[in-house]
Motif scaffolding. Structure first.
Motif, PDB file in Angstrom:
ATOM      1  N   TYR A  46       6.749  32.907  41.934  1.00  0.00           N
ATOM      2  CA  TYR A  46       5.952  32.647  43.136  1.00  0.00           C
ATOM      3  C   TYR A  46       5.987  33.860  44.061  1.00  0.00           C
ATOM      4  O   TYR A  46       4.961  34.252  44.623  1.00  0.00           O
ATOM      5  CB  TYR A  46       6.497  31.392  43.829  1.00  0.00           C
ATOM      6  N   LEU A  50       2.860  35.914  45.410  1.00  0.00           N
ATOM      7  CA  LEU A  50       2.616  36.143  46.831  1.00  0.00           C
ATOM      8  C   LEU A  50       2.321  37.615  47.101  1.00  0.00           C
ATOM      9  O   LEU A  50       1.391  37.952  47.844  1.00  0.00           O
ATOM     10  CB  LEU A  50       3.821  35.698  47.668  1.00  0.00           C
ATOM     11  N   TRP A  53      -1.146  38.332  45.665  1.00  0.00           N
ATOM     12  CA  TRP A  53      -2.220  37.726  46.458  1.00  0.00           C
ATOM     13  C   TRP A  53      -2.454  38.515  47.737  1.00  0.00           C
ATOM     14  O   TRP A  53      -3.554  38.544  48.261  1.00  0.00           O
ATOM     15  CB  TRP A  53      -1.903  36.270  46.797  1.00  0.00           C
ATOM     16  N   ALA A 108      -5.766  34.548  40.486  1.00  0.00           N
ATOM     17  CA  ALA A 108      -6.409  34.583  41.804  1.00  0.00           C
ATOM     18  C   ALA A 108      -6.760  33.173  42.263  1.00  0.00           C
ATOM     19  O   ALA A 108      -6.569  32.830  43.440  1.00  0.00           O
ATOM     20  CB  ALA A 108      -7.652  35.466  41.750  1.00  0.00           C
ATOM     21  N   ARG A 111      -4.139  30.819  44.000  1.00  0.00           N
ATOM     22  CA  ARG A 111      -3.859  31.006  45.436  1.00  0.00           C
ATOM     23  C   ARG A 111      -4.308  29.792  46.243  1.00  0.00           C
ATOM     24  O   ARG A 111      -3.633  29.398  47.185  1.00  0.00           O
ATOM     25  CB  ARG A 111      -4.547  32.266  45.941  1.00  0.00           C
ATOM     26  N   GLU A 112      -5.433  29.208  45.901  1.00  0.00           N
ATOM     27  CA  GLU A 112      -5.938  28.034  46.633  1.00  0.00           C
ATOM     28  C   GLU A 112      -4.929  26.892  46.596  1.00  0.00           C
ATOM     29  O   GLU A 112      -4.683  26.255  47.610  1.00  0.00           O
ATOM     30  CB  GLU A 112      -7.279  27.576  46.062  1.00  0.00           C
TER      31      GLU A 112
END
Length: 150
Positions: A46, A50, A53, A108, A111-112
């Protein structure tokens, strides 16, 4: 057994910053586990996501610097993220010696889903956002102070 430690004892476990940080770290990271599992991520993975992102592509070297991770620790994380289809690694066109890490469309898009994680952790901690921001500021100072003598 009778405790021989007084409240002024510099070796009292409950007064140790290292102990408080270690327990807090384990406990907070454990809060992330059930939130990350549905996404197929561990907490270290994660953190990699991060960073990506926020800014991608990144070289493996840049990513390691951002995450304060050695290449031997970062490489298996990247291999696993590549195996599940969230990132890809390729030679940097500007410098063939560097590996560039890029997000795949699936990485990508993840990310949502991850946007739900920070508010869920804040809620589970039961602390105000201001308290957590203050804690972050203090911990950032602790990190900087501990890195000065390296």
């Amino acid at each position: 057994m009778v405790s021989t430690q007084s409240v002024d004892d510099p070796l009292d476990l409950d007064r140790q910053v290292c102990f408080a940080l270690a327990v807090a770290s384990r406990n907070v990271i454990a809060l992330y586990r059930p939130l990350l599992e549905p996404m197929g991520l561990t907490h270290p993975q994660y953190l990699v996501m991060l960073a990506l992102w926020g800014e991608a592509p990144l070289s493996v070297k840049e990513l390691g610097r951002k995450l304060a991770l050695e290449p031997a620790t970062l490489s298996p994380l990247l291999k696993r993220l590549e195996a599940v289809g969230y990132v890809s690694r390729s030679r940097d066109t500007a410098d063939e010696r560097q590996l560039a890490v890029v997000l795949t469309p699936a990485g990508a898009a993840l990310r949502e889903r991850a946007l739900e994680i920070p508010p869920a952790v804040v809620a589970r901690l039961g602390m105000s956002l201001e308290e957590l921001q203050g804690l972050h500021a203090v911990l950032t100072r602790v990190i900087a102070a501990s890195e000065r003598d390296r």
